[in-house]
Design a protein around this motif. Structure first.
Motif, PDB file in Angstrom:
ATOM      1  N   ILE A  14       0.746  -1.616  -0.035  1.00  0.00           N
ATOM      2  CA  ILE A  14       0.089  -0.024   0.146  1.00  0.00           C
ATOM      3  C   ILE A  14       0.678   1.527  -0.610  1.00  0.00           C
ATOM      4  O   ILE A  14       1.978   1.617   0.732  1.00  0.00           O
ATOM      5  N   GLY A  15       0.521   2.017  -0.775  1.00  0.00           N
ATOM      6  CA  GLY A  15       1.283   3.191  -0.832  1.00  0.00           C
ATOM      7  C   GLY A  15       2.464   3.475  -1.775  1.00  0.00           C
ATOM      8  O   GLY A  15       2.562   4.311  -2.507  1.00  0.00           O
ATOM      9  N   LEU A  16       2.900   2.392  -2.473  1.00  0.00           N
ATOM     10  CA  LEU A  16       3.591   2.621  -3.951  1.00  0.00           C
ATOM     11  C   LEU A  16       3.224   2.857  -4.886  1.00  0.00           C
ATOM     12  O   LEU A  16       2.494   2.827  -5.069  1.00  0.00           O
ATOM     13  N   THR A  17       4.043   3.715  -5.636  1.00  0.00           N
ATOM     14  CA  THR A  17       3.860   3.538  -7.768  1.00  0.00           C
ATOM     15  C   THR A  17       3.796   2.555  -7.729  1.00  0.00           C
ATOM     16  O   THR A  17       4.517   1.460  -7.327  1.00  0.00           O
ATOM     17  N   ALA A  18       3.503   2.336  -9.434  1.00  0.00           N
ATOM     18  CA  ALA A  18       3.979   1.795  -9.916  1.00  0.00           C
ATOM     19  C   ALA A  18       5.103   0.833 -10.789  1.00  0.00           C
ATOM     20  O   ALA A  18       6.000  -0.012  -9.925  1.00  0.00           O
ATOM     21  N   GLY A  19       6.315   2.456 -10.241  1.00  0.00           N
ATOM     22  CA  GLY A  19       7.874   2.035 -10.854  1.00  0.00           C
ATOM     23  C   GLY A  19       8.747   1.617  -9.481  1.00  0.00           C
ATOM     24  O   GLY A  19       9.167   0.594  -9.678  1.00  0.00           O
ATOM     25  N   GLU A  20       7.821   1.763  -8.160  1.00  0.00           N
ATOM     26  CA  GLU A  20       9.365   1.214  -6.954  1.00  0.00           C
ATOM     27  C   GLU A  20       8.075  -0.942  -6.923  1.00  0.00           C
ATOM     28  O   GLU A  20       8.652  -1.202  -6.681  1.00  0.00           O
ATOM     29  N   LEU A  21       6.254  -1.005  -7.391  1.00  0.00           N
ATOM     30  CA  LEU A  21       6.165  -2.084  -7.608  1.00  0.00           C
ATOM     31  C   LEU A  21       6.999  -3.305  -8.221  1.00  0.00           C
ATOM     32  O   LEU A  21       7.389  -4.064  -8.177  1.00  0.00           O
ATOM     33  N   GLN A  57      10.237  -2.423  -9.253  1.00  0.00           N
ATOM     34  CA  GLN A  57      11.268  -2.983  -8.578  1.00  0.00           C
ATOM     35  C   GLN A  57      11.353  -3.664  -7.638  1.00  0.00           C
ATOM     36  O   GLN A  57      11.851  -4.428  -7.537  1.00  0.00           O
ATOM     37  N   ARG A  58      10.140  -4.025  -6.734  1.00  0.00           N
ATOM     38  CA  ARG A  58      10.351  -4.718  -5.990  1.00  0.00           C
ATOM     39  C   ARG A  58       9.813  -6.321  -6.149  1.00  0.00           C
ATOM     40  O   ARG A  58       9.767  -7.595  -5.740  1.00  0.00           O
ATOM     41  N   LEU A  59       8.609  -5.961  -7.479  1.00  0.00           N
ATOM     42  CA  LEU A  59       7.759  -7.622  -7.976  1.00  0.00           C
ATOM     43  C   LEU A  59       8.499  -7.762  -8.937  1.00  0.00           C
ATOM     44  O   LEU A  59       7.935  -9.376  -9.275  1.00  0.00           O
ATOM     45  N   GLY A  60       9.394  -7.156  -9.945  1.00  0.00           N
ATOM     46  CA  GLY A  60       9.328  -7.892 -11.273  1.00  0.00           C
ATOM     47  C   GLY A  60       8.172  -7.139 -12.740  1.00  0.00           C
ATOM     48  O   GLY A  60       7.255  -5.742 -12.151  1.00  0.00           O
ATOM     49  N   THR A  61       8.865  -7.668 -13.558  1.00  0.00           N
ATOM     50  CA  THR A  61       7.742  -7.011 -14.377  1.00  0.00           C
ATOM     51  C   THR A  61       6.261  -7.336 -14.834  1.00  0.00           C
ATOM     52  O   THR A  61       6.390  -8.622 -14.265  1.00  0.00           O
ATOM     53  N   PRO A  62       5.488  -6.880 -14.415  1.00  0.00           N
ATOM     54  CA  PRO A  62       3.952  -7.089 -13.865  1.00  0.00           C
ATOM     55  C   PRO A  62       3.657  -8.355 -14.868  1.00  0.00           C
ATOM     56  O   PRO A  62       3.740  -8.015 -16.769  1.00  0.00           O
ATOM     57  N   ALA A  63       2.857  -9.150 -15.047  1.00  0.00           N
ATOM     58  CA  ALA A  63       1.935  -9.912 -15.919  1.00  0.00           C
ATOM     59  C   ALA A  63       0.879  -9.841 -16.448  1.00  0.00           C
ATOM     60  O   ALA A  63       0.684 -10.033 -18.135  1.00  0.00           O
ATOM     61  N   GLY A  81       3.364 -13.215   2.863  1.00  0.00           N
ATOM     62  CA  GLY A  81       4.454 -13.988   1.989  1.00  0.00           C
ATOM     63  C   GLY A  81       4.404 -14.532   0.223  1.00  0.00           C
ATOM     64  O   GLY A  81       4.853 -15.184   0.400  1.00  0.00           O
ATOM     65  N   CYS A  82       2.975 -14.255  -0.147  1.00  0.00           N
ATOM     66  CA  CYS A  82       2.851 -13.708  -2.005  1.00  0.00           C
ATOM     67  C   CYS A  82       3.855 -13.353  -2.226  1.00  0.00           C
ATOM     68  O   CYS A  82       4.608 -13.187  -2.898  1.00  0.00           O
ATOM     69  N   VAL A  83       3.962 -12.148  -1.357  1.00  0.00           N
ATOM     70  CA  VAL A  83       4.964 -11.127  -2.348  1.00  0.00           C
ATOM     71  C   VAL A  83       6.302 -11.230  -1.408  1.00  0.00           C
ATOM     72  O   VAL A  83       7.254 -11.450  -2.999  1.00  0.00           O
ATOM     73  N   ALA A  84       6.829 -11.517  -0.644  1.00  0.00           N
ATOM     74  CA  ALA A  84       7.397 -12.215   0.030  1.00  0.00           C
ATOM     75  C   ALA A  84       8.035 -13.375  -1.255  1.00  0.00           C
ATOM     76  O   ALA A  84       9.789 -13.577  -1.623  1.00  0.00           O
ATOM     77  N   ALA A  85       7.429 -14.925  -1.558  1.00  0.00           N
ATOM     78  CA  ALA A  85       7.901 -15.581  -2.019  1.00  0.00           C
ATOM     79  C   ALA A  85       8.049 -14.767  -3.945  1.00  0.00           C
ATOM     80  O   ALA A  85       9.191 -15.401  -4.142  1.00  0.00           O
ATOM     81  N   LEU A  86       6.778 -13.356  -4.355  1.00  0.00           N
ATOM     82  CA  LEU A  86       7.186 -12.966  -5.300  1.00  0.00           C
ATOM     83  C   LEU A  86       8.435 -12.589  -5.276  1.00  0.00           C
ATOM     84  O   LEU A  86       9.782 -12.002  -6.608  1.00  0.00           O
ATOM     85  N   GLU A  87       8.616 -11.954  -4.260  1.00  0.00           N
ATOM     86  CA  GLU A  87      10.632 -10.655  -4.267  1.00  0.00           C
ATOM     87  C   GLU A  87      11.494 -12.196  -4.396  1.00  0.00           C
ATOM     88  O   GLU A  87      12.279 -11.460  -4.981  1.00  0.00           O
ATOM     89  N   GLY A  88      11.318 -13.149  -3.983  1.00  0.00           N
ATOM     90  CA  GLY A  88      12.743 -13.794  -4.044  1.00  0.00           C
ATOM     91  C   GLY A  88      12.587 -14.555  -5.144  1.00  0.00           C
ATOM     92  O   GLY A  88      13.132 -15.684  -6.011  1.00  0.00           O
ATOM     93  N   ALA A  89      11.722 -14.207  -5.953  1.00  0.00           N
ATOM     94  CA  ALA A  89      11.337 -15.148  -7.640  1.00  0.00           C
ATOM     95  C   ALA A  89      12.476 -14.973  -8.574  1.00  0.00           C
ATOM     96  O   ALA A  89      13.161 -14.043  -8.547  1.00  0.00           O
TER      97      ALA A  89
END
Length: 123
Positions: A47-54, A56-62, A115-123
């Motif tokens: 919550i509060g992140l911009t698209a660019g920050e997302l 950076q954290r989670l990679g390219t959106p599907a 937990g899901c965010v942590a899994a995506l950050e580690g992928a």
């Protein structure tokens, strides 16, 4: 003829002149401050992140879908899916930021967001 003391005449003249002076226009109020929420510091919080920050954290959106005034970014991992919904602040000023997040398993069942965010950050 009646004599008016000089100081009375000057005082009356000064008051008359002062009453004719224009009043300065009031200063306009300052523009409203734009408050930008700080980036989340809790691991897994989006919550509060911009698209660019997302990105950076989670990679390219599907998936990236414009829905009315909002933007939905979907991130998929091997175990779960995150849908992040971004909207412009109510003031209409500033960049779109995440206001809501859905986390689910591939089966569609809800799952723990952190937990899901942590899994995506580690992928």
């Amino acid at each position: 003829m009646r004599f008016i003391p000089a100081f009375v005449a000057l005082s009356v003249g000064a008051l008359f002149t002062a009453s004719c002076a224009t009043t300065p226009a009031p200063t306009p109020p300052p523009p409203p401050a734009v408050i930008v929420p700080p980036a989340p510091t809790v691991r897994g919080e989006l919550i509060g992140l911009t698209a660019g920050e997302l990105v950076q954290r989670l990679g390219t959106p599907a998936l990236q879908v414009r829905e009315g005034a909002g933007l939905k970014l979907q991130f998929r991992g091997s175990n779960c899916i995150i849908d992040a919904y971004l909207y412009t602040p109510a003031s209409g000023l500033g960049v779109e930021r995440v206001t809501h997040v859905d986390a689910r398993l591939h089966s569609g069942a809800d799952t723990d967001q952190r937990g899901c965010v942590a899994a995506l950050e580690g992928a």
